[in-house]
Design an enzyme around this catalytic site. Structure first.
Site, PDB file in Angstrom:
ATOM      1  N   SER A   1     -30.579  88.135 -88.484  1.00 42.77           N
ATOM      2  CA  SER A   1     -29.765  87.760 -89.771  1.00 42.77           C
ATOM      3  C   SER A   1     -28.628  86.758 -89.249  1.00 42.77           C
ATOM      4  O   SER A   1     -28.285  85.986 -89.042  1.00 42.77           O
ATOM      5  CB  SER A   1     -29.807  88.638 -91.000  1.00 42.77           C
ATOM      6  OG  SER A   1     -29.702  88.101 -91.940  1.00 42.77           O
TER       7      SER A   1
ATOM      8  N   LYS B   1     -35.017  86.342 -88.023  1.00 39.69           N
ATOM      9  CA  LYS B   1     -34.942  86.385 -89.421  1.00 39.69           C
ATOM     10  C   LYS B   1     -34.294  85.282 -90.045  1.00 39.69           C
ATOM     11  O   LYS B   1     -33.011  85.028 -89.909  1.00 39.69           O
ATOM     12  CB  LYS B   1     -34.128  88.010 -89.924  1.00 39.69           C
ATOM     13  CG  LYS B   1     -34.296  87.788 -91.379  1.00 39.69           C
ATOM     14  CD  LYS B   1     -33.953  89.222 -91.766  1.00 39.69           C
ATOM     15  CE  LYS B   1     -34.190  89.138 -93.496  1.00 39.69           C
ATOM     16  NZ  LYS B   1     -33.240  88.202 -94.012  1.00 39.69           N
TER      17      LYS B   1
ATOM     18  N   ASP C   1     -25.718  75.913 -80.888  1.00 41.61           N
ATOM     19  CA  ASP C   1     -25.925  74.382 -81.064  1.00 41.61           C
ATOM     20  C   ASP C   1     -24.569  73.592 -80.808  1.00 41.61           C
ATOM     21  O   ASP C   1     -24.628  72.439 -80.482  1.00 41.61           O
ATOM     22  CB  ASP C   1     -26.259  74.197 -82.539  1.00 41.61           C
ATOM     23  CG  ASP C   1     -27.722  74.593 -82.892  1.00 41.61           C
ATOM     24  OD1 ASP C   1     -28.370  75.036 -81.898  1.00 41.61           O
ATOM     25  OD2 ASP C   1     -28.253  74.511 -83.914  1.00 41.61           O
TER      26      ASP C   1
END
Length: 496
Positions: free
Chosen positions: A329, A354, A340
């Site tokens: 999460s 999740k 990223d």
């Protein structure tokens, strides 16, 4: 309804960006992630707080409350009529609160969504404690060991410490009542109470037993821990609660003050928590105006961006993130963003996966509804739900650190065939006993090793893996895990 919040979290004694069922998912078979206190918590029930870490996410989609259409109104009228009929006309008197809860539970169950649930007032209180990291108690970490409730350690400066509670103290009574046979969570509930009230613990220390009066206070459980390991700073983040970002910032500044350039952010078994904290934490390393997470509902999307400059002391740091299948999460939001933007290299094993966010609506009676309302994506648009985030460098967790808990209600002996027998073999092998296979068969060779284990630990030598043997087996694996964090050690060696 009162507050509307978006959650990205897990659950009671668990939580994350989604719901209080996260831990139930990651540990559906009570899988043991042997990471220091987390392992102890799952295996032998260490608990400091029963925390439902929910996430207060962003309300980004403007919703207008519109009137119900005819079909919806008819359905609502039907529900109301059924409630009235059963409440007034059923031949046995009914509890109206239970009828109401059953109706709500039925609707939520129909969603077939493990992250949506209805919480009672009491459950909501625990849920909110998890979000804040605050609870009222005495500040003593406890565990159940050999059917005894033992203090692992009192928190520094806590009421328990000031009252003289020490590690290894055994609690035998709470307010004069024996706790023999009680589960750990029941004892914790007894110890907690209203602020400024007193609780009396009967404590056994060696052969001495005495009563200790302790005044309950509001306790804050920190979610971040910093340690210097050689030339590497290790920052362990246990969950994403109120001000975890502030705690992380302080830890980074300490590492900078210590002259460290290499930092490990340990997110193993971190089930998540507050989404806004994940964004603030990412902002420590990511510049102002950058997207941390994208929220999506149908055709509506919104990019949640950083609002401040990144921390200058962190700019020259080499950041590594350590994750495993228990990282979920908000942990994945944070990890995905830094990955990223190439702000960190990810190590360990694949994360939980999740990618949905829950909204919470609290009612005037203190109960709460939590339901999935949107999904989230990483800055580059990766949807990790059910997939997880793959590490840049895989560091496998030792088998014994991912064992399923063996139920101590069953005895295993020669001739048995059970999946738990494989667990026994892996555990005994980790403890130095000779096991030549990892099958589910309890063979003569395993019996011999169980006998050797029992003899070495002064247990009754039967060759059967019974409750007493299981308890000692678990205890020794916990000790081994606490002494040796193999995965972290491997990562630190890589970073040297």
């Amino acid at each position: 309804m009162d507050d509307k919040q978006h959650t990205s979290s897990s659950d009671d004694e668990r939580a994350e960006i989604a719901t209080s069922n996260q831990d139930q998912e990651t540990n559906s078979s009570k899988r043991v992630h042997l990471k220091r206190w987390q392992f102890i918590s799952i295996l032998i029930g260490t608990t400091l707080i029963t925390a439902v870490i929910t996430v207060v996410a962003y309300i980004f989609i403007n919703q207008k409350i519109s009137g119900l259409n005819k079909t919806d109104q008819a359905n609502l009228n039907k529900i109301e009529n059924v409630y009235k009929i059963l409440n007034s006309d059923y031949y046995k008197k009914q509890d109206s609160d239970k009828l109401s809860k059953a109706a709500i539970d039925g609707m939520v169950k129909e969603l077939k969504d493990p992250y949506s649930e209805y919480l009672t007032k009491e459950q909501t209180k625990s849920f909110n404690e998890g979000v804040s990291g605050d609870f009222v108690g005495i500040g003593a970490e406890m565990q159940k060991k050999n059917d005894q409730i033992m203090v692992t350690s009192p928190m520094k400066g806590s009421p328990a410490e000031r009252a003289g509670i020490r590690p290894k103290d055994v609690i035998t009574k709470v307010n004069g009542k024996s706790i023999k046979g009680k589960a750990l969570d029941e004892v914790v509930k007894d110890v907690r109470g209203k602020e400024n009230t007193e609780v009396t613990l009967t404590v056994q220390r060696g052969s001495e037993e005495k009563d200790v009066k302790i005044k309950r206070e509001k306790i804050h459980v920190k979610s971040v821990d910093y340690k210097k390991k050689g030339k590497v700073g290790v920052i362990t983040i246990n969950k994403f609660q109120n001000d975890t970002s502030g705690e992380l910032k302080d830890a980074v500044l300490k590492a900078h003050k210590d002259g460290l350039k290499k930092i490990v952010l340990d997110l193993r078994n971190n089930p998540g928590g507050l989404l806004d904290e994940a964004v603030k934490m990412a902002n420590i390393f990511i510049d102002k105006g950058k997207t941390v997470v994208k929220l999506e509902k149908g055709k509506d999307t919104e990019a949640i961006q950083t609002s401040n400059d990144s921390l200058k002391e962190a700019k020259d740091m080499d950041i590594s993130i350590l994750v495993n299948e228990g990282s979920a999460s908000a942990s994945e939001v944070f990890t995905g963003a830094l990955k990223d933007y190439n702000k960190a290299k990810v190590y360990g094993s694949k994360t939980f996966g999740k990618g949905v966010v829950q909204t919470t609506r609290e009612f005037k009676d203190g109960s709460l509804l939590k339901y999935t309302e949107m999904k989230w994506l990483t800055p580059d648009g990766h949807y990790i739900h059910g997939k997880g985030i793959k590490p840049d460098v895989t560091i496998d967790t030792p088998k014994y650190q991912s064992l399923n808990v063996i139920p101590n209600t069953k005895t295993f002996k020669v001739g048995d065939d059970d999946k738990n027998i494989k667990t026994i073999k892996i555990g005994l092998s980790a403890l130095g006993y000779k096991v030549d296979n990892e099958s589910t068969q309890f063979d003569q060779a395993l019996e011999n090793q169980v006998k050797a284990f029992q003899q070495a630990n002064k247990l009754e030598v039967t060759g059967e893996f019974n409750k007493e043997t299981n308890n000692k087996f678990t205890e020794l694996l916990v000790e081994k895990a606490n002494k040796h964090d193999d995965v972290l050690d491997k990562l630190i060696n890589i970073l040297k």
